[in-house]
Design a protein around this motif. Structure first.
Motif, PDB file in Angstrom:
ATOM      1  N   LEU A  83      67.187 -49.662  24.714  1.00  0.00           N
ATOM      2  CA  LEU A  83      68.163 -48.708  24.175  1.00  0.00           C
ATOM      3  C   LEU A  83      69.105 -48.221  25.272  1.00  0.00           C
ATOM      4  N   SER A  84      68.587 -47.841  26.415  1.00  0.00           N
ATOM      5  CA  SER A  84      69.411 -47.321  27.504  1.00  0.00           C
ATOM      6  C   SER A  84      70.339 -48.390  28.055  1.00  0.00           C
ATOM      7  N   ILE A  85      69.829 -49.606  28.209  1.00  0.00           N
ATOM      8  CA  ILE A  85      70.662 -50.692  28.716  1.00  0.00           C
ATOM      9  C   ILE A  85      71.774 -51.008  27.723  1.00  0.00           C
ATOM     10  N   ALA A  86      71.442 -51.006  26.429  1.00  0.00           N
ATOM     11  CA  ALA A  86      72.461 -51.291  25.419  1.00  0.00           C
ATOM     12  C   ALA A  86      73.541 -50.217  25.401  1.00  0.00           C
ATOM     13  N   PHE A  87      73.135 -48.933  25.481  1.00  0.00           N
ATOM     14  CA  PHE A  87      74.115 -47.856  25.521  1.00  0.00           C
ATOM     15  C   PHE A  87      74.947 -47.953  26.805  1.00  0.00           C
ATOM     16  N   GLY A  88      74.279 -48.229  27.909  1.00  0.00           N
ATOM     17  CA  GLY A  88      75.011 -48.342  29.168  1.00  0.00           C
ATOM     18  C   GLY A  88      75.913 -49.554  29.208  1.00  0.00           C
ATOM     19  N   ALA A  89      75.444 -50.654  28.623  1.00  0.00           N
ATOM     20  CA  ALA A  89      76.240 -51.869  28.640  1.00  0.00           C
ATOM     21  C   ALA A  89      77.481 -51.759  27.770  1.00  0.00           C
ATOM     22  N   SER A  90      77.461 -50.847  26.793  1.00  0.00           N
ATOM     23  CA  SER A  90      78.681 -50.646  26.012  1.00  0.00           C
ATOM     24  C   SER A  90      79.817 -50.157  26.900  1.00  0.00           C
ATOM     25  N   GLN A  91      79.457 -49.533  28.045  1.00  0.00           N
ATOM     26  CA  GLN A  91      80.479 -49.111  28.991  1.00  0.00           C
ATOM     27  C   GLN A  91      81.146 -50.293  29.668  1.00  0.00           C
ATOM     28  N   THR A  92      80.466 -51.447  29.672  1.00  0.00           N
ATOM     29  CA  THR A  92      81.108 -52.664  30.174  1.00  0.00           C
ATOM     30  C   THR A  92      82.333 -52.986  29.335  1.00  0.00           C
ATOM     31  N   GLY A  93      82.152 -52.928  28.000  1.00  0.00           N
ATOM     32  CA  GLY A  93      83.286 -53.174  27.119  1.00  0.00           C
ATOM     33  C   GLY A  93      84.384 -52.159  27.309  1.00  0.00           C
ATOM     34  N   VAL A  94      84.006 -50.880  27.477  1.00  0.00           N
ATOM     35  CA  VAL A  94      84.998 -49.827  27.680  1.00  0.00           C
ATOM     36  C   VAL A  94      85.772 -50.063  28.967  1.00  0.00           C
ATOM     37  N   ALA A 117      86.222 -64.022  38.960  1.00  0.00           N
ATOM     38  CA  ALA A 117      85.611 -62.945  39.743  1.00  0.00           C
ATOM     39  C   ALA A 117      85.702 -61.605  39.037  1.00  0.00           C
ATOM     40  N   VAL A 118      86.681 -61.422  38.161  1.00  0.00           N
ATOM     41  CA  VAL A 118      86.837 -60.149  37.465  1.00  0.00           C
ATOM     42  C   VAL A 118      85.650 -59.907  36.532  1.00  0.00           C
ATOM     43  N   LEU A 119      85.336 -60.897  35.692  1.00  0.00           N
ATOM     44  CA  LEU A 119      84.190 -60.756  34.801  1.00  0.00           C
ATOM     45  C   LEU A 119      82.876 -60.779  35.569  1.00  0.00           C
ATOM     46  N   ALA A 120      82.771 -61.691  36.534  1.00  0.00           N
ATOM     47  CA  ALA A 120      81.524 -61.791  37.300  1.00  0.00           C
ATOM     48  C   ALA A 120      81.258 -60.511  38.085  1.00  0.00           C
ATOM     49  N   GLY A 121      82.300 -59.940  38.679  1.00  0.00           N
ATOM     50  CA  GLY A 121      82.134 -58.706  39.434  1.00  0.00           C
ATOM     51  C   GLY A 121      81.782 -57.537  38.540  1.00  0.00           C
ATOM     52  N   ARG A 122      82.387 -57.499  37.360  1.00  0.00           N
ATOM     53  CA  ARG A 122      82.082 -56.422  36.412  1.00  0.00           C
ATOM     54  C   ARG A 122      80.621 -56.483  35.975  1.00  0.00           C
ATOM     55  N   THR A 123      80.160 -57.667  35.581  1.00  0.00           N
ATOM     56  CA  THR A 123      78.791 -57.791  35.105  1.00  0.00           C
ATOM     57  C   THR A 123      77.776 -57.620  36.235  1.00  0.00           C
ATOM     58  N   THR A 124      78.137 -58.038  37.450  1.00  0.00           N
ATOM     59  CA  THR A 124      77.228 -57.840  38.587  1.00  0.00           C
ATOM     60  C   THR A 124      77.053 -56.350  38.877  1.00  0.00           C
ATOM     61  N   ALA A 125      78.158 -55.610  38.873  1.00  0.00           N
ATOM     62  CA  ALA A 125      78.077 -54.165  39.105  1.00  0.00           C
ATOM     63  C   ALA A 125      77.251 -53.486  38.021  1.00  0.00           C
ATOM     64  N   ASP A 126      77.429 -53.907  36.771  1.00  0.00           N
ATOM     65  CA  ASP A 126      76.656 -53.311  35.679  1.00  0.00           C
ATOM     66  C   ASP A 126      75.185 -53.697  35.752  1.00  0.00           C
ATOM     67  N   ALA A 127      74.903 -54.907  36.221  1.00  0.00           N
ATOM     68  CA  ALA A 127      73.509 -55.295  36.396  1.00  0.00           C
ATOM     69  C   ALA A 127      72.830 -54.428  37.452  1.00  0.00           C
ATOM     70  N   ILE A 128      73.550 -54.135  38.528  1.00  0.00           N
ATOM     71  CA  ILE A 128      73.007 -53.253  39.572  1.00  0.00           C
ATOM     72  C   ILE A 128      72.771 -51.859  39.011  1.00  0.00           C
ATOM     73  N   ARG A 129      73.736 -51.366  38.239  1.00  0.00           N
ATOM     74  CA  ARG A 129      73.577 -50.049  37.621  1.00  0.00           C
ATOM     75  C   ARG A 129      72.376 -50.025  36.685  1.00  0.00           C
ATOM     76  N   ASN A 130      72.220 -51.066  35.881  1.00  0.00           N
ATOM     77  CA  ASN A 130      71.113 -51.107  34.938  1.00  0.00           C
ATOM     78  C   ASN A 130      69.770 -51.241  35.642  1.00  0.00           C
ATOM     79  N   LEU A 131      69.730 -51.948  36.753  1.00  0.00           N
ATOM     80  CA  LEU A 131      68.489 -52.026  37.520  1.00  0.00           C
ATOM     81  C   LEU A 131      68.106 -50.644  38.035  1.00  0.00           C
ATOM     82  N   PHE A 132      69.107 -49.893  38.513  1.00  0.00           N
ATOM     83  CA  PHE A 132      68.846 -48.517  38.951  1.00  0.00           C
ATOM     84  C   PHE A 132      68.326 -47.666  37.796  1.00  0.00           C
ATOM     85  N   VAL A 133      68.920 -47.823  36.621  1.00  0.00           N
ATOM     86  CA  VAL A 133      68.498 -47.049  35.448  1.00  0.00           C
ATOM     87  C   VAL A 133      67.063 -47.401  35.071  1.00  0.00           C
TER      88      VAL A 133
END
Length: 264
Positions: A83-94, A117-133
């Motif tokens: 649930l938290s990853i899905a809510f947080g990942a919606s911020q990727t779309g935003v 690199a734009v998409l890869a960098g975005r998803t990499t940053a979000d993966a790091i954020r989600n790992l922290f979460v």
């Protein structure tokens, strides 16, 4: 033999895995710095997951007693991860939609950098954020009684699934507000019609049929099997097959949408 001049070197196109990795690292750093500098994003990434763990555990834990589980938090935490990853990942779309609407993507296109690199960098940053979460939620859950009975190996599958789906959402929607609303509309029905918080057997018969094929149910069941112990091969293999199928569709679709939008 003709000597290579400085102008020849400048005109030679930059390429190669090292150059791509440097581009991805730069975009990843930019997105992580943005997360740190915006207080609301920090709150969303830290306070909300803690509230999910505490509120769901104490609000529902006294009324829900899944079979074979002594503490509700042991049953619920894998679902709260998703649930938290899905809510947080919606911020990727935003974030992607916001970059499109503000012209940031056009600025990236004007730079000598790999478009991927734009998409890869975005998803990499979000993966790091989600790992922290994930680590933060697990630490809080451990304080209130959660214990691992097996390794949480499928948690990374949850990150990949959420990012694949919601990165595509951000490319399909032009404005950030619509991307955020669309993300929630996709998350809420799937999460609450799955085994995230209660066993599927407690649903009405007609809803059980949908819940059993819901990809969130498959993913949560795999995470729960790894956390609680016992047979895991079937649950994990089913989750990996579903995840692979979804990524096979969403990753190329996201890349095609990005290419179409940035060249229009």
């Amino acid at each position: 033999m003709t000597a290579t001049t400085a102008s020849d070197v400048e005109l030679r196109p930059m390429q190669g895995p090292g150059w791509l990795a440097a581009n991805v690292a730069t975009v990843t750093g930019r997105n992580l710095r943005r997360l740190v500098r915006v207080p609301t994003l920090i709150a969303f990434a830290t306070v909300q997951p803690i509230l999910f763990v505490v509120l769901f555990t104490y609000a529902w834990g006294g009324a829900i007693h899944p079979a074979g589980v002594d503490r509700y938090i042991d049953y619920a935490l894998p679902g709260i991860w998703v649930l938290s990853i899905a809510f947080g990942a919606s911020q990727t779309g935003v974030a992607i939609a916001d970059d499109l609407s503000t012209g940031m993507i056009d600025r990236f296109r004007a730079l000598p950098m790999a478009r991927s690199a734009v998409l890869a960098g975005r998803t990499t940053a979000d993966a790091i954020r989600n790992l922290f979460v994930l680590l933060l939620m697990t630490a809080v859950a451990s304080v209130i009684g959660f214990r691992f009975h097996a390794g949480p190996m499928a948690a990374f599958a949850a990150v990949a699934l959420a990012l694949g789906v919601f990165a595509l959402l951000g490319l399909l929607v032009r404005d950030s507000e619509s991307a955020g609303i669309g993300g929630l509309l996709a998350v809420i029905p799937l999460v609450f019609t799955s085994s995230t918080f209660v066993p599927v057997a407690t649903f009405p018969g007609w809803l059980q049929a949908f819940a059993n094929v819901n990809p969130i149910t498959v993913l949560v069941d795999a995470l729960r099997a790894l956390c609680l112990g016992g047979p895991t091969a079937t649950a994990v293999s089913q989750a990996l097959v579903r995840l692979g199928g979804l990524l096979a569709v969403t990753v190329p679709a996201a890349a095609l949408c990005y290419q179409r939008i940035t060249t229009s």
